[in-house]
Scaffold this motif. Structure first.
Motif, PDB file in Angstrom:
ATOM      1  N   GLU A 220       0.805  -1.219   0.000  1.00  0.00           N
ATOM      2  CA  GLU A 220       0.000   0.000   0.000  1.00  0.00           C
ATOM      3  C   GLU A 220       0.843   1.277   0.000  1.00  0.00           C
ATOM      4  O   GLU A 220       0.665   2.135  -0.845  1.00  0.00           O
ATOM      5  CB  GLU A 220      -0.914   0.022   1.240  1.00  0.00           C
ATOM      6  CG  GLU A 220      -1.799  -1.177   1.392  1.00  0.00           C
ATOM      7  CD  GLU A 220      -3.063  -1.094   0.543  1.00  0.00           C
ATOM      8  OE1 GLU A 220      -3.360  -0.012   0.019  1.00  0.00           O
ATOM      9  OE2 GLU A 220      -3.738  -2.119   0.420  1.00  0.00           O
TER      10      GLU A 220
ATOM     11  N   GLN B 198      -8.791   6.655  -0.914  1.00  0.00           N
ATOM     12  CA  GLN B 198      -9.135   5.307  -0.469  1.00  0.00           C
ATOM     13  C   GLN B 198     -10.579   5.242   0.028  1.00  0.00           C
ATOM     14  O   GLN B 198     -11.298   4.278  -0.264  1.00  0.00           O
ATOM     15  CB  GLN B 198      -8.173   4.842   0.630  1.00  0.00           C
ATOM     16  CG  GLN B 198      -6.746   4.675   0.165  1.00  0.00           C
ATOM     17  CD  GLN B 198      -6.630   3.609  -0.906  1.00  0.00           C
ATOM     18  OE1 GLN B 198      -7.057   2.477  -0.716  1.00  0.00           O
ATOM     19  NE2 GLN B 198      -6.065   3.972  -2.036  1.00  0.00           N
TER      20      GLN B 198
ATOM     21  N   ARG C  73     -12.924   1.938   0.315  1.00  0.00           N
ATOM     22  CA  ARG C  73     -12.032   1.220   1.230  1.00  0.00           C
ATOM     23  C   ARG C  73     -12.572   1.435   2.628  1.00  0.00           C
ATOM     24  O   ARG C  73     -13.023   2.522   2.970  1.00  0.00           O
ATOM     25  CB  ARG C  73     -10.625   1.818   1.086  1.00  0.00           C
ATOM     26  CG  ARG C  73      -9.565   1.077   1.799  1.00  0.00           C
ATOM     27  CD  ARG C  73      -9.157  -0.154   0.978  1.00  0.00           C
ATOM     28  NE  ARG C  73      -8.241  -0.979   1.704  1.00  0.00           N
ATOM     29  CZ  ARG C  73      -6.924  -0.930   1.559  1.00  0.00           C
ATOM     30  NH1 ARG C  73      -6.384  -0.115   0.704  1.00  0.00           N
ATOM     31  NH2 ARG C  73      -6.157  -1.720   2.270  1.00  0.00           N
TER      32      ARG C  73
ATOM     33  N   VAL D  45      -8.296   2.450   6.174  1.00  0.00           N
ATOM     34  CA  VAL D  45      -7.720   3.751   5.812  1.00  0.00           C
ATOM     35  C   VAL D  45      -7.110   4.407   7.040  1.00  0.00           C
ATOM     36  O   VAL D  45      -6.035   5.003   6.974  1.00  0.00           O
ATOM     37  CB  VAL D  45      -8.781   4.660   5.155  1.00  0.00           C
ATOM     38  CG1 VAL D  45      -8.247   6.059   4.935  1.00  0.00           C
ATOM     39  CG2 VAL D  45      -9.262   4.049   3.843  1.00  0.00           C
TER      40      VAL D  45
END
Length: 125
Positions: free
Chosen positions: A79, A104, A109, A114
């Motif tokens: 990531e 994100q 997400r 996050v």
């Protein structure tokens, strides 16, 4: 700006930076550097985020539970490094991290993922 710092070998190393527009910019950079050291951040600001995170991850391997280390390893390698890795540490700013977190979230997400990826730790858990 000329600052001495200790290295892992025990030898002191001088960190030099120049090219500031004026004395105020140089003093601001020195304050940021010294504040970072005071908070335990002792990396070369010209180092890339990828290099720093790779060293940090290696230093955490035997300090964390295996499951925690595995999760951090995934976050770092899959990531963070692909997104921020080419930036130098001195270039990385809050705006980069905030923009990444918003992207994100907009991509659906999960908030918790996050939250962890943006470097926060949950309190009270």
């Amino acid at each position: 700006m000329d600052v001495r710092r200790a290295s892992l070998t025990g030898q002191r190393r001088t960190v030099r930076r120049g090219g500031f527009e004026d004395a105020f910019a140089a003093e601001t950079a020195l304050r940021r550097f010294l504040e970072g050291r005071r908070l335990g951040f002792d990396a070369d600001p010209h180092e890339t985020v990828a290099a720093y995170l790779t060293k940090w991850l290696k230093s955490m391997e035997f300090l964390l539970k295996p499951t925690t280390y595995a999760r951090y390893r995934t976050y770092v390698l899959c990531e963070l490094i692909p997104v921020f890795g080419k930036l130098r540490l001195e270039e990385l700013a809050h705006d980069h991290i905030a923009a990444y977190a918003h992207e994100q979230l907009e991509a659906d997400r999960g908030r918790q993922a996050v939250y962890h990826l943006s470097g926060h730790q949950q309190k009270g858990r």
